[in-house]
Design a protein around this motif. Structure first.
Motif, PDB file in Angstrom:
ATOM      1  N   ARG A  43      -1.268  10.396  -3.527  1.00  0.00           N
ATOM      2  CA  ARG A  43       0.018  10.348  -2.844  1.00  0.00           C
ATOM      3  C   ARG A  43       0.819   9.358  -3.648  1.00  0.00           C
ATOM      4  N   LYS A  44       0.277   8.664  -4.400  1.00  0.00           N
ATOM      5  CA  LYS A  44       1.153   7.551  -5.078  1.00  0.00           C
ATOM      6  C   LYS A  44       1.841   8.450  -6.357  1.00  0.00           C
ATOM      7  N   GLY A  45       1.210   9.638  -6.585  1.00  0.00           N
ATOM      8  CA  GLY A  45       1.724  10.552  -7.814  1.00  0.00           C
ATOM      9  C   GLY A  45       1.258  10.190  -9.164  1.00  0.00           C
ATOM     10  N   VAL A  46       0.077   9.700  -9.178  1.00  0.00           N
ATOM     11  CA  VAL A  46      -0.509   9.529 -10.520  1.00  0.00           C
ATOM     12  C   VAL A  46      -1.488  10.285 -10.840  1.00  0.00           C
ATOM     13  N   VAL A  47      -2.231  10.920  -9.768  1.00  0.00           N
ATOM     14  CA  VAL A  47      -3.329  12.176  -9.869  1.00  0.00           C
ATOM     15  C   VAL A  47      -3.008  13.274  -9.264  1.00  0.00           C
ATOM     16  N   GLU A  48      -3.143  14.477  -9.783  1.00  0.00           N
ATOM     17  CA  GLU A  48      -3.028  15.741  -9.227  1.00  0.00           C
ATOM     18  C   GLU A  48      -4.471  16.435  -9.138  1.00  0.00           C
ATOM     19  N   VAL A  49      -4.351  17.474  -8.142  1.00  0.00           N
ATOM     20  CA  VAL A  49      -5.341  17.895  -7.631  1.00  0.00           C
ATOM     21  C   VAL A  49      -5.348  19.452  -8.200  1.00  0.00           C
ATOM     22  N   GLU A  50      -6.389  20.103  -8.618  1.00  0.00           N
ATOM     23  CA  GLU A  50      -6.650  21.362  -8.853  1.00  0.00           C
ATOM     24  C   GLU A  50      -7.893  21.683  -7.986  1.00  0.00           C
TER      25      GLU A  50
ATOM     26  N   TYR B 177       9.569  -0.016   8.752  1.00  0.00           N
ATOM     27  CA  TYR B 177       8.791   1.087   8.170  1.00  0.00           C
ATOM     28  C   TYR B 177       9.387   2.445   8.638  1.00  0.00           C
ATOM     29  N   PHE B 178       9.102   3.513   8.112  1.00  0.00           N
ATOM     30  CA  PHE B 178       9.309   4.780   8.393  1.00  0.00           C
ATOM     31  C   PHE B 178       8.307   5.538   7.828  1.00  0.00           C
ATOM     32  N   ARG B 179       8.530   6.931   8.276  1.00  0.00           N
ATOM     33  CA  ARG B 179       7.265   7.699   7.765  1.00  0.00           C
ATOM     34  C   ARG B 179       8.189   9.108   6.987  1.00  0.00           C
ATOM     35  N   ASP B 180       7.572   9.311   5.908  1.00  0.00           N
ATOM     36  CA  ASP B 180       8.392  10.091   4.779  1.00  0.00           C
ATOM     37  C   ASP B 180       8.136  11.313   5.299  1.00  0.00           C
ATOM     38  N   ASP B 181       8.557  12.551   4.388  1.00  0.00           N
ATOM     39  CA  ASP B 181       8.502  13.934   5.009  1.00  0.00           C
ATOM     40  C   ASP B 181       6.963  14.294   4.851  1.00  0.00           C
ATOM     41  N   ASN B 182       6.200  13.639   4.514  1.00  0.00           N
ATOM     42  CA  ASN B 182       4.700  14.051   4.411  1.00  0.00           C
ATOM     43  C   ASN B 182       4.080  13.044   5.460  1.00  0.00           C
ATOM     44  N   SER B 183       4.934  12.551   6.251  1.00  0.00           N
ATOM     45  CA  SER B 183       4.213  11.611   7.559  1.00  0.00           C
ATOM     46  C   SER B 183       3.432  10.330   6.865  1.00  0.00           C
ATOM     47  N   LEU B 184       3.721  10.021   5.587  1.00  0.00           N
ATOM     48  CA  LEU B 184       3.103   8.866   4.971  1.00  0.00           C
ATOM     49  C   LEU B 184       4.039   7.699   5.198  1.00  0.00           C
ATOM     50  N   ILE B 185       3.375   6.577   5.478  1.00  0.00           N
ATOM     51  CA  ILE B 185       4.143   5.234   6.057  1.00  0.00           C
ATOM     52  C   ILE B 185       4.660   4.389   4.509  1.00  0.00           C
ATOM     53  N   ARG B 186       6.044   4.233   4.787  1.00  0.00           N
ATOM     54  CA  ARG B 186       6.509   3.487   3.759  1.00  0.00           C
ATOM     55  C   ARG B 186       7.592   2.367   4.199  1.00  0.00           C
ATOM     56  N   ALA B 187       7.640   1.352   3.476  1.00  0.00           N
ATOM     57  CA  ALA B 187       8.547   0.265   3.964  1.00  0.00           C
ATOM     58  C   ALA B 187       9.933   0.344   3.726  1.00  0.00           C
ATOM     59  N   THR B 188      10.790  -0.067   4.687  1.00  0.00           N
ATOM     60  CA  THR B 188      12.185  -0.055   4.373  1.00  0.00           C
ATOM     61  C   THR B 188      12.466  -1.061   3.037  1.00  0.00           C
ATOM     62  N   ALA B 189      13.639  -0.817   2.570  1.00  0.00           N
ATOM     63  CA  ALA B 189      14.135  -1.797   1.624  1.00  0.00           C
ATOM     64  C   ALA B 189      14.157  -3.250   1.955  1.00  0.00           C
TER      65      ALA B 189
ATOM     66  N   LEU C 153       0.747  -1.201   0.061  1.00  0.00           N
ATOM     67  CA  LEU C 153      -0.142   0.088  -0.042  1.00  0.00           C
ATOM     68  C   LEU C 153       0.688   1.402  -0.042  1.00  0.00           C
ATOM     69  N   GLN C 154       2.153   1.219   0.283  1.00  0.00           N
ATOM     70  CA  GLN C 154       2.975   2.510   0.451  1.00  0.00           C
ATOM     71  C   GLN C 154       2.902   3.305  -0.774  1.00  0.00           C
ATOM     72  N   PRO C 155       3.134   4.562  -0.694  1.00  0.00           N
ATOM     73  CA  PRO C 155       2.796   5.351   0.662  1.00  0.00           C
ATOM     74  C   PRO C 155       1.546   5.349   1.012  1.00  0.00           C
ATOM     75  N   THR C 156       1.348   5.262   2.474  1.00  0.00           N
ATOM     76  CA  THR C 156      -0.060   4.815   2.849  1.00  0.00           C
ATOM     77  C   THR C 156      -0.174   5.666   4.196  1.00  0.00           C
ATOM     78  N   LYS C 157      -1.628   5.774   4.663  1.00  0.00           N
ATOM     79  CA  LYS C 157      -1.634   6.481   6.028  1.00  0.00           C
ATOM     80  C   LYS C 157      -2.352   5.469   6.938  1.00  0.00           C
ATOM     81  N   ASN C 158      -2.324   5.862   8.323  1.00  0.00           N
ATOM     82  CA  ASN C 158      -2.829   4.890   9.157  1.00  0.00           C
ATOM     83  C   ASN C 158      -4.329   4.380   9.035  1.00  0.00           C
TER      84      ASN C 158
END
Length: 166
Positions: free
Chosen positions: A137-144, A49-61, A17-22
């Motif tokens: 959050r996955k970077g494939v959609v943008e918001v206006e 796991y770690f949280r990125d600059d946007n506090s999203l949850i990501r898995a380590t390598a 699911l990364q990047p994901t939220k609680n």
């Protein structure tokens, strides 16, 4: 650190699911609250796991190597944009019907109507909104931001491979 079967399955969810939220993990794991997710992550998966600059949850390598699950997102090394995503069926359907990068962005209601027309499904508008935000959050959609938030793909549909998760 040895992981229980449950911890290994939940770590696979984080990788997928990364990047994901609680809240996304809360839904996937069927737990009562986001704080319960946070506690589990800290107590059982703290090394993976770690949280990125946007506090999203990501898995380590290391986590990705430990579980036999493909990451939820792969990026094009030349462009930095996602080239492959693994998402639930509703998100895959949204990618299929959502306005492209050069088209006028669409509201949640507009996307809902497109889904009804194309797939004969009738998801809750909040599920569509949540799916759009996850794709963002996955970077494939943008918001206006207009009168209401509107969305469109940030990558060309033909440049993105979409796989459906279970």
């Amino acid at each position: 650190m040895t992981l229980s079967d449950e911890a290994r399955e939940r770590l696979a969810d984080v990788v997928e699911l990364q990047p994901t939220k609680n809240s996304e993990l809360q839904d996937r794991w069927g737990v009562e609250s986001g704080s319960e997710v946070h506690q589990y992550l800290e107590n059982e998966l703290g090394d993976y796991y770690f949280r990125d600059d946007n506090s999203l949850i990501r898995a380590t390598a290391e986590a990705a190597d430990l579980v036999d699950v493909e990451p939820g997102i792969e990026s094009d090394p030349d462009e930095g944009t996602p080239s492959r995503i693994r998402v639930p069926e509703l998100q895959a359907q949204i990618v299929d019907v959502l306005a492209g990068p050069d088209e006028e962005s669409q509201s949640v209601v507009s996307v809902l109507h497109e889904l009804r027309d194309a797939y004969g499904v009738d998801p809750d508008s909040e599920d569509v909104r949540s799916s759009l935000q996850s794709l963002r959050r996955k970077g494939v959609v943008e918001v206006e931001y207009r009168t209401v938030p509107t969305f469109r793909l940030s990558v060309e549909r033909d440049d993105l491979e979409v796989a459906i998760t279970d």
